[in-house]
Design an enzyme around this catalytic site. Structure first.
Site, short mmCIF file in Angstrom:
data_model
loop_
_atom_site.label_atom_id
_atom_site.label_comp_id
_atom_site.label_asym_id
_atom_site.label_seq_id
_atom_site.Cartn_x
_atom_site.Cartn_y
_atom_site.Cartn_z
N GLU A 93 31.96 22.23 -47.81
CA GLU A 93 30.59 22.10 -47.31
C GLU A 93 29.58 22.89 -48.16
O GLU A 93 28.44 22.46 -48.33
CB GLU A 93 30.50 22.57 -45.85
CG GLU A 93 31.14 21.60 -44.86
CD GLU A 93 32.64 21.76 -44.73
OE1 GLU A 93 33.24 22.55 -45.49
OE2 GLU A 93 33.22 21.10 -43.85
N HIS B 19 32.96 23.52 -31.37
CA HIS B 19 32.61 22.09 -31.48
C HIS B 19 31.42 21.75 -30.59
O HIS B 19 31.18 20.59 -30.31
CB HIS B 19 33.80 21.21 -31.09
CG HIS B 19 34.68 20.82 -32.24
ND1 HIS B 19 34.97 21.67 -33.27
CD2 HIS B 19 35.32 19.66 -32.54
CE1 HIS B 19 35.76 21.06 -34.14
NE2 HIS B 19 35.99 19.84 -33.73
#
Lengths: 335, 348
Positions: free
Chosen positions: B63, B132
């Protein structure tokens, strides 16, 4: 260095040598002048001087064309100048003036020269490795045929983004030349305290990237390797890696020497001085040529500093200007 | 009438990206799994087939470098859409987002710009848990140079996507997993939803509820419950968080004199804190309250997770307490859960 061949583009002609010397000498003298002026406090920006390391930037940038990109580091004066960045715009930037290459908002660590495809430099180590990767991605997708030289220090090879970038560049066969300026120091900490092994080229080669080491950063050798890497990359070849061992003559940040600080002595400095590339290449020119180049450089530098002195400060309303780009914004070029 | 067509949020995202890619070949879409069979919960379905692997491709789990790649490509003439299947994963790209993307235009004196869209999805329910489920938009609101949008419905999902791709700045595009199946009227032709314009979704004279992202829906459900008690709520959707339509929020607050901001994130230094601070500085005399994630880590057990989020019942109770302090009001938890699915479809 391989044996010279007739018309071998990697072997410098007299013209090449004059151009290399001019670039090496310009960088050296600009930075010496920055260091000389620094105590007057006219330069409003921390400076990380490349003095002693010029050969890496010059060897790599000399064969690059204007369309090719450079992604520099915060110790980036050399790469900026070697790629053809404007001297007055750089000095004005260091002075914090409105005419600076970043309009007085970036300073020494954030040079940019969109007109010659010098990408923005970053003060955060390793950060301009992936942004250079992105420029290489764009060149491949846009089929410009241009290549990107990404400069990084030995410290940047410790950042995860470096390995992420190697992997992606190799995976997608991007036209990117990773140029590692290995001066052995991250601020004041040597690689022996940071690296489990010093076999960086081996590490890079495991990604399928050809890697070459230049133990003395000979400018002719680096230039020759760059010429070959560029040719391969323009031909669709993937990334290349150069480890250029070099030496930072001055302190990490600021204009002075720091051999009295206890973390290093001047023995290596003396060795590097004895093979100073500015002097070695200068020594291969005729006195007439060298004097003419030197004189022209002094004039250029004097004019650049005068330009910076005479330039206005940014107006107060510039504080908020350029925070966001408008819909109709068009970049000067690329970068 | 094209505006009688309904589309789900996920298909609206898909159509927005598809149309943005059709109109500008510099646009490319990348991120882990954008080209696989599940296609980011369906949002990227069919795009690799239409635009090819050069323009739609997966990435290594890198990322940091991939965010830098998007920035470098953007400043060299391309327009990336970088996709993350959870907002939590943006933390791995923070250096590039905060130190480069947000600053590139300003720090280099306007020499270059970074036209990029960073898609990420907030998860919720079914044990998404601590990593999450985070709504981290406030982190990005804090950084000058970034734009932050949070569509609460399918219409805005498409219109904001097209506007974000056409924008010349880094846009943090905040999606919500639970909104993916929700439907709204969505025009077929490409259109933009402008940034910085809040929208009143429901008008009521007693209390102003500002919802962020999925909390717009929870506010609408709360408004239904409140109506049964004779309390009329305005529900306001900021649509974009940076730029933020402070003036409209202030006007809608003045009308009712009561404001509750319900964020899809924590309240501390969050979007709700920012809105209340602005109103306080304006000298508002309205009663104000913030609601958001409980000031703790999101747990997975449904028994605890249910307590972590504001819901229609807790929002309605907070409004009731603001308007009728001390009066008991306990909506039946089952009724609150099953509160009429307002599912606002427009028109916009």
């Amino acid at each position: 260095m391989s044996a010279p061949r007739p018309n071998d583009p990697t072997q410098p002609t007299a013209d090449d040598l004059r151009r290399l010397y001019r670039s090496l000498r310009l960088i050296r003298r600009v930075e010496e002048e920055v260091a000389r002026v620094y105590p007057t406090d006219k330069i409003k920006s921390p400076v990380h001087l490349s003095i002693g390391q010029e050969a890496v930037a010059v060897g790599v940038c000399d064969p690059l064309e204007t369309r090719d990109y450079v992604s520099p580091t915060y110790r980036g004066h050399a790469a900026y100048l070697a790629k053809g960045g404007s001297v007055p715009a750089m000095i004005a930037e260091l002075y914090g003036k409105a005419t600076g290459c970043a309009a007085g908002k970036g300073g020494s660590m954030h040079l940019i020269a969109p007109e010659v495809n010098v990408m923005g430099a970053s003060a955060v180590v390793g950060t301009t490795v992936p942004t250079g990767l992105g420029a290489a991605f764009a060149q491949k997708r846009l089929r410009t045929g241009a290549v990107v030289a990404v400069f990084l220090g030995d410290g940047a090879t410790e950042e995860g983004a470096f390995y992420e970038s190697l992997n992606f560049a190799a995976l997608h066969r991007l036209p990117v030349l990773f140029v590692m300026e290995n001066n052995g120091l991250a601020i004041h900490t040597g690689t022996e305290k940071r690296w489990a092994t010093d076999r960086i080229c081996e590490r890079v080669e495991t990604y399928g990237i050809p890697a070459q080491r230049f133990p003395t950063s000979d400018v002719i050798d680096i230039r020759a390797a760059t010429i070959e890497a560029i040719a391969a990359m323009r031909d669709g070849g993937g990334p290349h890696f150069l480890e250029c061992v070099t030496y930072r003559w001055r302190e990490h940040v600021g204009p002075g020497y720091d051999y009295d600080q206890g973390y290093r002595d001047d023995s290596a400095y003396k060795e590097w001085q004895a093979r100073d590339q500015v002097e070695l290449i200068g020594g291969r020119l005729t006195d007439t040529d060298r004097d003419a180049i030197d004189a022209a450089i002094e004039t250029e530098i004097a004019e650049a500093f005068a330009f910076a002195e005479d330039s206005p400060w940014p107006e107060p309303d510039r504080l908020y200007a350029d925070l966001y780009a408008d819909r109709d914004f068009t970049p000067v070029r690329g970068v | 009438m094209t505006d009688t067509r309904t589309l789900t949020y996920v298909n609206a995202l898909n159509e927005g990206m598809r149309q943005a890619m059709r109109e500008d070949e510099r646009v490319f879409l990348f991120g882990l799994d954008v080209d696989d069979h599940k296609a980011i919960q369906g949002s990227t379905k069919g795009l690799v087939e239409e635009f090819g692997a050069e323009r739609v491709f997966t990435t290594p789990l890198s990322e940091d470098a991939m965010t830098g790649l998007a920035i470098g490509a953007a400043v060299s003439g391309m327009r990336p859409i970088h996709t993350h299947i959870r907002m939590d994963f943006l933390m791995l790209g923070m250096n590039q987002l905060v130190n480069m993307a947000s600053k590139y235009h300003y720090m280099y004196g306007g020499a270059a710009s970074v036209p990029m869209v960073v898609r990420s999805m907030i998860g919720k329910s079914w044990g998404q848990g601590a990593q999450h489920s985070q709504g981290l938009h406030a982190l990005f609101m804090h950084i000058p140079g970034l734009k932050v949008v949070a569509p609460s419905n399918a219409h805005d999902a498409k219109g904001l996507m097209i506007a974000a791709v056409r924008d010349n700045n880094p846009v943090m595009f905040v999606e919500h997993r639970l909104l993916y199946p929700t439907e709204a009227f969505v025009e077929e032709a490409p259109f933009e939803v402008p940034f910085g314009k809040a929208r009143v979704i429901r008008e009521g004279g007693d209390v102003t509820l500002v919802g962020v992202s999925n909390m717009v829906n929870e506010c609408l459900r709360a408004a239904e419950l409140l109506q049964e008690e004779g309390i009329e709520a305005t529900v306001l959707d900021p649509v974009s968080l940076i730029p933020l339509d402070y003036d409209r929020i202030a006007r809608e607050t003045d009308k009712t004199g009561n404001l509750i901001v319900v964020d899809n994130g924590w309240t501390c230094c969050g979007a709700s804190a920012e809105i209340l601070a602005d109103l306080a500085e304006r000298g508002t005399r309205a009663k104000m309250k913030r609601m958001g994630f409980a000031p703790t880590t999101c747990p997975t057990s449904p028994a605890l997770e249910a307590l972590f989020y504001p819901n229609p019942a807790t929002i309605a109770q907070a409004a009731h307490e603001m308007l009728r302090p001390g009066k008991t009001y306990s909506p039946d938890p089952e009724r609150a859960k099953l509160a009429y699915q307002v599912a606002f479809k427009g028109p916009f």
